[in-house]
Design a protein around this motif. Structure first.
Motif, PDB file in Angstrom:
ATOM      1  N   ALA A  19     -37.278  -3.447  29.820  1.00 40.28           N
ATOM      2  CA  ALA A  19     -37.196  -2.533  28.994  1.00 40.28           C
ATOM      3  C   ALA A  19     -36.169  -1.751  28.397  1.00 40.28           C
ATOM      4  CB  ALA A  19     -38.216  -1.562  29.610  1.00 40.28           C
ATOM      5  N   VAL A  20     -35.139  -1.565  29.366  1.00 44.17           N
ATOM      6  CA  VAL A  20     -33.796  -1.211  28.931  1.00 44.17           C
ATOM      7  C   VAL A  20     -33.222  -1.929  27.881  1.00 44.17           C
ATOM      8  CG1 VAL A  20     -31.513  -0.589  29.770  1.00 44.17           C
ATOM      9  CG2 VAL A  20     -33.636   0.138  30.935  1.00 44.17           C
ATOM     10  N   LYS A  21     -33.264  -3.312  28.050  1.00 48.50           N
ATOM     11  CA  LYS A  21     -32.371  -4.196  27.174  1.00 48.50           C
ATOM     12  C   LYS A  21     -33.176  -4.093  25.776  1.00 48.50           C
ATOM     13  CE  LYS A  21     -30.544  -7.426  30.200  1.00 48.50           C
ATOM     14  NZ  LYS A  21     -30.549  -8.882  30.639  1.00 48.50           N
ATOM     15  N   SER A  22     -34.593  -4.109  25.591  1.00 53.46           N
ATOM     16  CA  SER A  22     -35.534  -4.180  24.350  1.00 53.46           C
ATOM     17  C   SER A  22     -35.150  -2.818  23.655  1.00 53.46           C
ATOM     18  CB  SER A  22     -36.979  -4.217  24.858  1.00 53.46           C
ATOM     19  OG  SER A  22     -37.019  -5.530  25.342  1.00 53.46           O
ATOM     20  N   LEU A  23     -35.207  -1.620  24.323  1.00 55.62           N
ATOM     21  CA  LEU A  23     -34.911  -0.346  23.949  1.00 55.62           C
ATOM     22  C   LEU A  23     -33.525  -0.268  23.412  1.00 55.62           C
ATOM     23  CD1 LEU A  23     -36.914   1.875  26.532  1.00 55.62           C
ATOM     24  CD2 LEU A  23     -37.521   1.545  24.007  1.00 55.62           C
ATOM     25  N   GLN A  24     -32.730  -0.833  24.155  1.00 53.62           N
ATOM     26  CA  GLN A  24     -31.142  -0.740  23.567  1.00 53.62           C
ATOM     27  C   GLN A  24     -30.891  -1.633  22.041  1.00 53.62           C
ATOM     28  OE1 GLN A  24     -29.047  -2.491  27.064  1.00 53.62           O
ATOM     29  NE2 GLN A  24     -28.354  -0.386  27.611  1.00 53.62           N
ATOM     30  N   ILE A  25     -31.739  -2.505  22.202  1.00 53.93           N
ATOM     31  CA  ILE A  25     -31.594  -3.188  20.835  1.00 53.93           C
ATOM     32  C   ILE A  25     -32.441  -2.581  19.763  1.00 53.93           C
ATOM     33  CG2 ILE A  25     -32.595  -5.733  19.936  1.00 53.93           C
ATOM     34  CD1 ILE A  25     -32.231  -6.811  22.526  1.00 53.93           C
ATOM     35  N   ASP A  26     -33.599  -1.925  20.108  1.00 60.07           N
ATOM     36  CA  ASP A  26     -34.481  -1.155  19.102  1.00 60.07           C
ATOM     37  C   ASP A  26     -33.694  -0.045  18.692  1.00 60.07           C
ATOM     38  OD1 ASP A  26     -36.388  -3.229  19.340  1.00 60.07           O
ATOM     39  OD2 ASP A  26     -37.681  -1.868  20.388  1.00 60.07           O
ATOM     40  N   TYR A  27     -32.976   0.820  19.659  1.00 60.51           N
ATOM     41  CA  TYR A  27     -32.193   2.013  19.291  1.00 60.51           C
ATOM     42  C   TYR A  27     -31.293   1.569  18.106  1.00 60.51           C
ATOM     43  CZ  TYR A  27     -29.573   6.259  20.250  1.00 60.51           C
ATOM     44  OH  TYR A  27     -29.309   7.556  20.098  1.00 60.51           O
ATOM     45  N   LEU A  28     -30.509   0.668  17.994  1.00 59.17           N
ATOM     46  CA  LEU A  28     -29.838   0.270  16.903  1.00 59.17           C
ATOM     47  C   LEU A  28     -30.537   0.440  15.196  1.00 59.17           C
ATOM     48  CD1 LEU A  28     -27.709  -2.936  18.093  1.00 59.17           C
ATOM     49  CD2 LEU A  28     -27.111  -0.313  17.997  1.00 59.17           C
ATOM     50  N   LYS A  29     -31.924   0.040  15.556  1.00 55.22           N
ATOM     51  CA  LYS A  29     -32.859   0.160  14.433  1.00 55.22           C
ATOM     52  C   LYS A  29     -33.288   1.525  14.070  1.00 55.22           C
ATOM     53  CE  LYS A  29     -33.919  -4.616  14.973  1.00 55.22           C
ATOM     54  NZ  LYS A  29     -34.776  -5.384  15.988  1.00 55.22           N
ATOM     55  N   VAL A  30     -33.498   2.388  15.291  1.00 59.77           N
ATOM     56  CA  VAL A  30     -33.849   3.889  15.233  1.00 59.77           C
ATOM     57  C   VAL A  30     -32.971   4.584  14.638  1.00 59.77           C
ATOM     58  CG1 VAL A  30     -34.351   5.853  16.632  1.00 59.77           C
ATOM     59  CG2 VAL A  30     -35.488   3.654  17.081  1.00 59.77           C
ATOM     60  N   GLU A  31     -31.537   4.124  14.741  1.00 57.08           N
ATOM     61  CA  GLU A  31     -30.435   4.821  13.958  1.00 57.08           C
ATOM     62  C   GLU A  31     -30.538   4.822  12.458  1.00 57.08           C
ATOM     63  OE1 GLU A  31     -26.888   3.220  15.901  1.00 57.08           O
ATOM     64  OE2 GLU A  31     -26.931   4.961  17.500  1.00 57.08           O
ATOM     65  N   GLN A  32     -31.357   3.949  11.931  1.00 57.75           N
ATOM     66  CA  GLN A  32     -31.385   3.658  10.320  1.00 57.75           C
ATOM     67  C   GLN A  32     -32.504   4.277   9.714  1.00 57.75           C
ATOM     68  OE1 GLN A  32     -31.212  -0.678  10.068  1.00 57.75           O
ATOM     69  NE2 GLN A  32     -29.093  -0.757  10.811  1.00 57.75           N
ATOM     70  N   PHE A  33     -33.502   4.929  10.782  1.00 55.67           N
ATOM     71  CA  PHE A  33     -34.721   5.448  10.180  1.00 55.67           C
ATOM     72  C   PHE A  33     -34.203   6.648   9.514  1.00 55.67           C
ATOM     73  CE2 PHE A  33     -37.887   4.113  13.884  1.00 55.67           C
ATOM     74  CZ  PHE A  33     -37.616   2.806  13.496  1.00 55.67           C
ATOM     75  N   LYS A  34     -35.218   7.004   8.587  1.00 55.72           N
ATOM     76  CA  LYS A  34     -34.971   8.408   7.720  1.00 55.72           C
ATOM     77  C   LYS A  34     -35.038   9.620   8.790  1.00 55.72           C
ATOM     78  CE  LYS A  34     -36.300   6.788   3.264  1.00 55.72           C
ATOM     79  NZ  LYS A  34     -37.250   6.759   2.057  1.00 55.72           N
ATOM     80  N   MET A  35     -36.034   9.280   9.608  1.00 56.15           N
ATOM     81  CA  MET A  35     -36.231  10.666  10.767  1.00 56.15           C
ATOM     82  C   MET A  35     -35.678  10.111  12.032  1.00 56.15           C
ATOM     83  SD  MET A  35     -40.046  11.793   9.340  1.00 56.15           S
ATOM     84  CE  MET A  35     -40.000  13.164  10.402  1.00 56.15           C
ATOM     85  N   ASN A  36     -34.220   9.736  11.946  1.00 51.15           N
ATOM     86  CA  ASN A  36     -33.735   9.274  13.261  1.00 51.15           C
ATOM     87  C   ASN A  36     -33.654  10.609  14.005  1.00 51.15           C
ATOM     88  OD1 ASN A  36     -31.734  10.507  11.880  1.00 51.15           O
ATOM     89  ND2 ASN A  36     -30.175   8.831  12.516  1.00 51.15           N
ATOM     90  N   LYS A  37     -33.518  11.611  13.542  1.00 49.59           N
ATOM     91  CA  LYS A  37     -33.175  12.728  14.372  1.00 49.59           C
ATOM     92  C   LYS A  37     -34.508  13.229  15.148  1.00 49.59           C
ATOM     93  CE  LYS A  37     -29.719  14.853  11.306  1.00 49.59           C
ATOM     94  NZ  LYS A  37     -29.348  15.764  10.710  1.00 49.59           N
ATOM     95  N   VAL A  38     -35.643  12.695  14.837  1.00 50.20           N
ATOM     96  CA  VAL A  38     -36.784  12.795  15.661  1.00 50.20           C
ATOM     97  C   VAL A  38     -36.763  11.721  16.683  1.00 50.20           C
ATOM     98  CG1 VAL A  38     -39.233  12.811  15.568  1.00 50.20           C
ATOM     99  CG2 VAL A  38     -38.085  13.770  13.642  1.00 50.20           C
ATOM    100  N   PHE A  39     -36.621  10.748  16.392  1.00 52.40           N
ATOM    101  CA  PHE A  39     -36.878   9.474  17.227  1.00 52.40           C
ATOM    102  C   PHE A  39     -35.592   9.219  18.089  1.00 52.40           C
ATOM    103  CE2 PHE A  39     -39.588   8.529  13.660  1.00 52.40           C
ATOM    104  CZ  PHE A  39     -40.866   8.440  14.339  1.00 52.40           C
TER     105      PHE A  39
END
Length: 119
Positions: A19-39
């Motif tokens: 779970a930690v490894k998957s979330l770390q990978i996904d975190y990089l994608k979240v930073e690119q979201f328009k609403m990244n301040k929410v997520f």
């Protein structure tokens, strides 16, 4: 040899590690979201909680002289996890799809728990 309680600890440890490894990978994608301040804060909090749990489980396993040696992908459906114990090494076989489903459920449960605490 590991007993059933130790095997449950190992299983939970593996799920949290994935779970930690998957979330770390996904975190990089979240930073690119328009609403990244929410997520991003949600992801930060989730990662913090899971890392804390991960290190607690690793400590418990270490006290019992159990450690993860490595992962080996058998094929697209199965992976083997080698566990070192004070007696000898143990190889546990996991279905990849089952691991993915369990990791997703673990993350959902953590998010639900956080939401319930806030309401």
């Amino acid at each position: 040899m590991i007993n059933p309680e130790q095997r449950q600890l190992v299983h939970k440890y593996l799920l949290i590690e994935l779970a930690v490894k998957s979330l770390q990978i996904d975190y990089l994608k979240v930073e690119q979201f328009k609403m990244n301040k929410v997520f991003a804060p949600i992801m930060d909090s989730l990662l913090k909680d899971l890392r804390h749990e991960y290190f607690e489980l690793k400590k418990q396993l270490g006290q019992q002289r159990i450690r993860l040696v490595g992962w080996k992908t058998i094929d697209e459906y199965f992976s083997d996890v080698q566990i070192a114990t004070s007696g000898d090494d143990v190889v546990l076989r996991y279905a990849n799809q089952a691991l993915k489903t369990k990791v997703e459920q673990l993350i959902i449960n953590h998010i639900d728990g956080k939401m319930k605490m806030k309401s």
